[in-house]
Design a protein around this motif. Sequence first.
Motif, short mmCIF file in Angstrom:
data_model
loop_
_atom_site.label_atom_id
_atom_site.label_comp_id
_atom_site.label_asym_id
_atom_site.label_seq_id
_atom_site.Cartn_x
_atom_site.Cartn_y
_atom_site.Cartn_z
N ASP A 15 39.15 -23.63 63.81
CA ASP A 15 38.28 -23.80 62.48
C ASP A 15 38.91 -24.49 61.38
O ASP A 15 38.08 -25.07 60.61
N SER A 16 40.19 -24.75 61.47
CA SER A 16 41.14 -25.35 60.33
C SER A 16 40.81 -27.01 60.61
O SER A 16 40.48 -27.74 59.46
N ILE A 17 40.70 -27.42 61.81
CA ILE A 17 40.08 -29.01 61.99
C ILE A 17 38.79 -28.98 61.44
O ILE A 17 38.72 -30.21 60.92
N GLY A 18 37.93 -28.34 61.84
CA GLY A 18 36.76 -28.64 61.22
C GLY A 18 36.54 -28.70 59.69
O GLY A 18 35.92 -29.44 59.05
N VAL A 19 37.33 -28.07 58.95
CA VAL A 19 37.26 -27.82 57.42
C VAL A 19 38.12 -29.25 57.23
O VAL A 19 37.47 -29.64 56.00
N VAL A 20 39.04 -29.44 57.51
CA VAL A 20 39.89 -30.80 57.39
C VAL A 20 39.06 -31.83 57.44
O VAL A 20 38.77 -32.84 56.45
N MET A 21 38.15 -31.97 58.62
CA MET A 21 37.16 -33.20 58.90
C MET A 21 35.99 -33.12 57.79
O MET A 21 35.70 -34.27 57.35
N GLU A 22 35.63 -32.11 57.34
CA GLU A 22 34.45 -31.87 56.49
C GLU A 22 35.04 -32.42 54.93
O GLU A 22 34.25 -33.18 54.26
N GLU A 23 36.29 -31.97 54.79
CA GLU A 23 36.64 -32.44 53.57
C GLU A 23 36.91 -34.01 53.60
O GLU A 23 36.75 -34.77 52.70
N MET A 24 37.47 -34.63 54.72
CA MET A 24 37.49 -36.17 54.79
C MET A 24 36.21 -36.64 54.82
O MET A 24 35.91 -38.12 53.99
N LEU A 25 34.98 -36.18 55.25
CA LEU A 25 34.04 -36.72 55.24
C LEU A 25 33.16 -36.74 53.81
O LEU A 25 32.42 -37.56 53.47
N HIS A 26 33.58 -35.61 53.18
CA HIS A 26 32.75 -35.50 51.54
C HIS A 26 34.11 -35.32 50.61
O HIS A 26 34.09 -34.43 49.76
N SER A 27 34.65 -36.30 50.86
CA SER A 27 36.04 -36.40 49.82
C SER A 27 35.67 -36.88 48.42
O SER A 27 34.64 -37.64 47.95
N SER A 28 36.60 -36.84 47.46
CA SER A 28 36.26 -37.01 46.13
C SER A 28 36.62 -38.56 46.09
O SER A 28 36.88 -39.18 47.03
N ASP A 29 36.29 -38.95 44.76
CA ASP A 29 36.56 -40.53 44.44
C ASP A 29 37.79 -41.01 44.51
O ASP A 29 38.00 -42.33 44.73
N ASP A 30 38.79 -40.07 44.70
CA ASP A 30 40.21 -40.47 44.77
C ASP A 30 40.92 -40.34 46.07
O ASP A 30 42.06 -40.37 45.95
N SER A 31 40.33 -40.10 46.99
CA SER A 31 40.43 -39.77 48.24
C SER A 31 39.85 -40.83 49.42
O SER A 31 38.68 -41.00 49.35
N PHE A 32 40.70 -41.21 50.24
CA PHE A 32 40.16 -42.62 51.37
C PHE A 32 40.69 -42.14 52.55
O PHE A 32 41.86 -41.87 52.74
#
Length: 160
Positions: free
Chosen positions: A40-57
């Motif tokens: 479940d935490s893997i999915g959360v992390v990947m969703e955060e990476m996919l929908h990241s803020s302007d200061d995250s790459f």
Amino acid sequence: MFETERCIINTFQKSDYFDTKKLFVNQEVRRFLGGIRQEDSIGVVMEEMLHSSDDSFYWVVREKLSENFIGLVSLDPHHEGVRLEISYQFLPDWWGSGYATEVIQVILDFGLNELKLEKIVAETQTANKSSCRLLERVGMELERTISRFGAEQAIYSIQS
């Protein structure tokens, strides 16, 4: 997209989930990163990476000739919230062959010269000698050590 002599570095996409998950469940990769992550935490992390803020790459690294997945590299806010941090995870089959050095140099160059960051940091456990040597090899300098996540951490930095 970025290229090195042997790698292609593309922005993380939903189609990269399967390959990227290999990093989060690999005991060797996760040895100094808090251990294997739960599903479940893997999915959360990947969703955060996919929908990241302007200061995250977030970028996926593939070997140029074979297009095999090598790892993940990112520039995103450091825990202390002041600077962007370069982070990386590579599958063990690609360790010790210079791939990480190639990729990290390109991303540092992007951060310092394209994003005009004045300073980029990296944090790794002092026990992770290979990671410490990699950061030094790409020109980062040890700033200090701290205790965080139950281990001694080394904070490295590079300035423009």
